[in-house]
Design a protein around this motif. Structure first.
Motif, PDB file in Angstrom:
ATOM      1  N   GLU A   1       0.831  -1.197   0.000  1.00 25.92           N
ATOM      2  CA  GLU A   1       0.000   0.000   0.000  1.00 25.92           C
ATOM      3  C   GLU A   1       0.874   1.259   0.000  1.00 25.92           C
ATOM      4  N   PHE A   2       1.999   1.204   0.711  1.00 27.68           N
ATOM      5  CA  PHE A   2       2.938   2.319   0.742  1.00 27.68           C
ATOM      6  C   PHE A   2       3.536   2.528  -0.649  1.00 27.68           C
ATOM      7  N   GLN A   3       3.959   1.465  -1.288  1.00 31.47           N
ATOM      8  CA  GLN A   3       4.515   1.559  -2.643  1.00 31.47           C
ATOM      9  C   GLN A   3       3.468   2.088  -3.618  1.00 31.47           C
ATOM     10  N   ALA A   4       2.219   1.666  -3.466  1.00 26.78           N
ATOM     11  CA  ALA A   4       1.142   2.135  -4.353  1.00 26.78           C
ATOM     12  C   ALA A   4       0.966   3.653  -4.246  1.00 26.78           C
ATOM     13  N   LEU A   5       1.106   4.201  -3.036  1.00 25.92           N
ATOM     14  CA  LEU A   5       1.018   5.654  -2.862  1.00 25.92           C
ATOM     15  C   LEU A   5       2.147   6.357  -3.604  1.00 25.92           C
ATOM     16  N   TYR A   6       3.369   5.869  -3.452  1.00 26.04           N
ATOM     17  CA  TYR A   6       4.513   6.470  -4.127  1.00 26.04           C
ATOM     18  C   TYR A   6       4.362   6.363  -5.651  1.00 26.04           C
ATOM     19  N   GLN A   7       3.884   5.223  -6.133  1.00 24.41           N
ATOM     20  CA  GLN A   7       3.678   5.055  -7.576  1.00 24.41           C
ATOM     21  C   GLN A   7       2.613   6.014  -8.082  1.00 24.41           C
ATOM     22  N   ASP A   8       1.506   6.103  -7.356  1.00 24.68           N
ATOM     23  CA  ASP A   8       0.407   6.969  -7.759  1.00 24.68           C
ATOM     24  C   ASP A   8       0.847   8.431  -7.794  1.00 24.68           C
ATOM     25  N   ALA A   9       1.736   8.813  -6.872  1.00 25.48           N
ATOM     26  CA  ALA A   9       2.227  10.198  -6.812  1.00 25.48           C
ATOM     27  C   ALA A   9       3.295  10.477  -7.865  1.00 25.48           C
ATOM     28  N   GLY A  10       3.764   9.434  -8.551  1.00 21.48           N
ATOM     29  CA  GLY A  10       4.806   9.614  -9.556  1.00 21.48           C
ATOM     30  C   GLY A  10       6.206   9.663  -8.962  1.00 21.48           C
ATOM     31  N   TRP A  11       6.361   9.175  -7.726  1.00 25.60           N
ATOM     32  CA  TRP A  11       7.656   9.202  -7.043  1.00 25.60           C
ATOM     33  C   TRP A  11       8.383   7.871  -7.144  1.00 25.60           C
ATOM     34  N   TRP A  12       7.863   6.953  -7.903  1.00 24.13           N
ATOM     35  CA  TRP A  12       8.424   5.604  -7.974  1.00 24.13           C
ATOM     36  C   TRP A  12       8.798   5.296  -9.415  1.00 24.13           C
ATOM     37  N   ARG A  13      10.063   5.070  -9.646  1.00 19.58           N
ATOM     38  CA  ARG A  13      10.506   4.731 -10.993  1.00 19.58           C
ATOM     39  C   ARG A  13      10.357   3.234 -11.227  1.00 19.58           C
ATOM     40  N   LYS A  14      10.087   2.862 -12.460  1.00 21.89           N
ATOM     41  CA  LYS A  14       9.886   1.453 -12.800  1.00 21.89           C
ATOM     42  C   LYS A  14      11.123   0.610 -12.529  1.00 21.89           C
ATOM     43  N   ASP A  15      12.306   1.225 -12.577  1.00 26.61           N
ATOM     44  CA  ASP A  15      13.535   0.457 -12.382  1.00 26.61           C
ATOM     45  C   ASP A  15      13.930   0.328 -10.903  1.00 26.61           C
ATOM     46  N   TYR A  16      13.112   0.842  -9.966  1.00 28.27           N
ATOM     47  CA  TYR A  16      13.425   0.703  -8.545  1.00 28.27           C
ATOM     48  C   TYR A  16      13.370  -0.767  -8.142  1.00 28.27           C
ATOM     49  N   THR A  17      14.349  -1.189  -7.414  1.00 28.03           N
ATOM     50  CA  THR A  17      14.360  -2.536  -6.851  1.00 28.03           C
ATOM     51  C   THR A  17      14.521  -2.395  -5.336  1.00 28.03           C
ATOM     52  N   ILE A  18      13.499  -1.840  -4.719  1.00 34.02           N
ATOM     53  CA  ILE A  18      13.527  -1.572  -3.289  1.00 34.02           C
ATOM     54  C   ILE A  18      12.769  -2.669  -2.563  1.00 34.02           C
ATOM     55  N   SER A  19      13.364  -3.159  -1.504  1.00 34.97           N
ATOM     56  CA  SER A  19      12.769  -4.258  -0.754  1.00 34.97           C
ATOM     57  C   SER A  19      11.650  -3.771   0.161  1.00 34.97           C
ATOM     58  N   ASP A  20      10.808  -4.717   0.562  1.00 37.38           N
ATOM     59  CA  ASP A  20       9.768  -4.407   1.541  1.00 37.38           C
ATOM     60  C   ASP A  20      10.409  -3.944   2.850  1.00 37.38           C
ATOM     61  N   ALA A  21      11.562  -4.514   3.191  1.00 39.01           N
ATOM     62  CA  ALA A  21      12.259  -4.130   4.424  1.00 39.01           C
ATOM     63  C   ALA A  21      12.601  -2.640   4.396  1.00 39.01           C
ATOM     64  N   PHE A  22      13.060  -2.154   3.248  1.00 37.66           N
ATOM     65  CA  PHE A  22      13.375  -0.730   3.117  1.00 37.66           C
ATOM     66  C   PHE A  22      12.115   0.111   3.284  1.00 37.66           C
ATOM     67  N   LEU A  23      11.035  -0.309   2.645  1.00 37.97           N
ATOM     68  CA  LEU A  23       9.779   0.438   2.740  1.00 37.97           C
ATOM     69  C   LEU A  23       9.272   0.496   4.185  1.00 37.97           C
ATOM     70  N   HIS A  24       9.533  -0.526   4.962  1.00 39.47           N
ATOM     71  CA  HIS A  24       9.118  -0.512   6.372  1.00 39.47           C
ATOM     72  C   HIS A  24       9.951   0.462   7.190  1.00 39.47           C
ATOM     73  N   LEU A  25      11.187   0.731   6.754  1.00 37.94           N
ATOM     74  CA  LEU A  25      12.053   1.647   7.498  1.00 37.94           C
ATOM     75  C   LEU A  25      11.593   3.104   7.404  1.00 37.94           C
ATOM     76  N   ILE A  26      10.982   3.488   6.296  1.00 45.92           N
ATOM     77  CA  ILE A  26      10.602   4.901   6.117  1.00 45.92           C
ATOM     78  C   ILE A  26       9.623   5.355   7.194  1.00 45.92           C
ATOM     79  N   PRO A  27       8.498   4.679   7.410  1.00 44.43           N
ATOM     80  CA  PRO A  27       7.621   5.141   8.502  1.00 44.43           C
ATOM     81  C   PRO A  27       8.253   4.935   9.881  1.00 44.43           C
ATOM     82  N   GLU A  28       9.002   3.864  10.029  1.00 48.23           N
ATOM     83  CA  GLU A  28       9.614   3.571  11.326  1.00 48.23           C
ATOM     84  C   GLU A  28      10.653   4.622  11.722  1.00 48.23           C
ATOM     85  N   LYS A  29      11.430   5.094  10.772  1.00 48.01           N
ATOM     86  CA  LYS A  29      12.524   6.020  11.069  1.00 48.01           C
ATOM     87  C   LYS A  29      12.133   7.491  10.939  1.00 48.01           C
TER      88      LYS A  29
END
Length: 141
Positions: free
Chosen positions: A21-49
């Motif tokens: 759901e977090f990735q979907a927000l970034y994609q919808d906002a145009g902040w996510w490039r198709k070539d990103y290979t970001i793990s779920d672990a990284f995505l969990h760090l953004i709200p946590e940190k």
């Protein structure tokens, strides 16, 4: 902590959100490039940190977000305010920003800034933000 529940929308501080759901927000906002290979672990760090991470939820689904980077005692920057396109123009973005401001002020933060994307000036001005004269934003390249 909850803010106003308007039209079934709940704004609250969270430390984790579903990665998809977090990735979907970034994609919808145009902040996510198709070539990103970001793990779920990284995505969990953004709200946590983040100092504060506010999620907007409708029927328990993340439909909007905003976060604050801060020392939580004097200065803060609001960033990554996003609402899924299907839920835009309902006041949810404003609810998120107001909620973050309220939570920062509760903690004694008295300087709150942000850098908006082109075309967002009116949105932020309606929330009390003004362009800082004689200041230029910089980014390390």
């Amino acid at each position: 902590m909850k803010s106003n529940e308007v039209k079934g929308i709940e704004i609250k501080l969270v430390c984790t959100v579903p990665a998809d759901e977090f990735q979907a927000l970034y994609q919808d906002a145009g902040w996510w490039r198709k070539d990103y290979t970001i793990s779920d672990a990284f995505l969990h760090l953004i709200p946590e940190k983040s100092a504060l991470f506010a999620g907007a939820f409708f029927e328990k689904k993340l439909i909007g977000m905003g976060r604050a980077l801060s020392d939580l005692c004097s200065d803060a920057y609001i960033q990554d305010v996003a609402v899924l396109t299907a839920y835009q123009n309902l006041g949810i973005g404003s609810m998120i920003v107001r909620f973050l401001i309220q939570e920062l002020k509760k903690r004694g933060v008295d300087w709150i800034g942000l850098i908006g994307e082109p075309g967002t000036s009116l949105f932020y001005e309606k929330l009390g933000f003004r362009q800082m004269k004689d200041h230029i934003p910089f980014k390390l390249e």
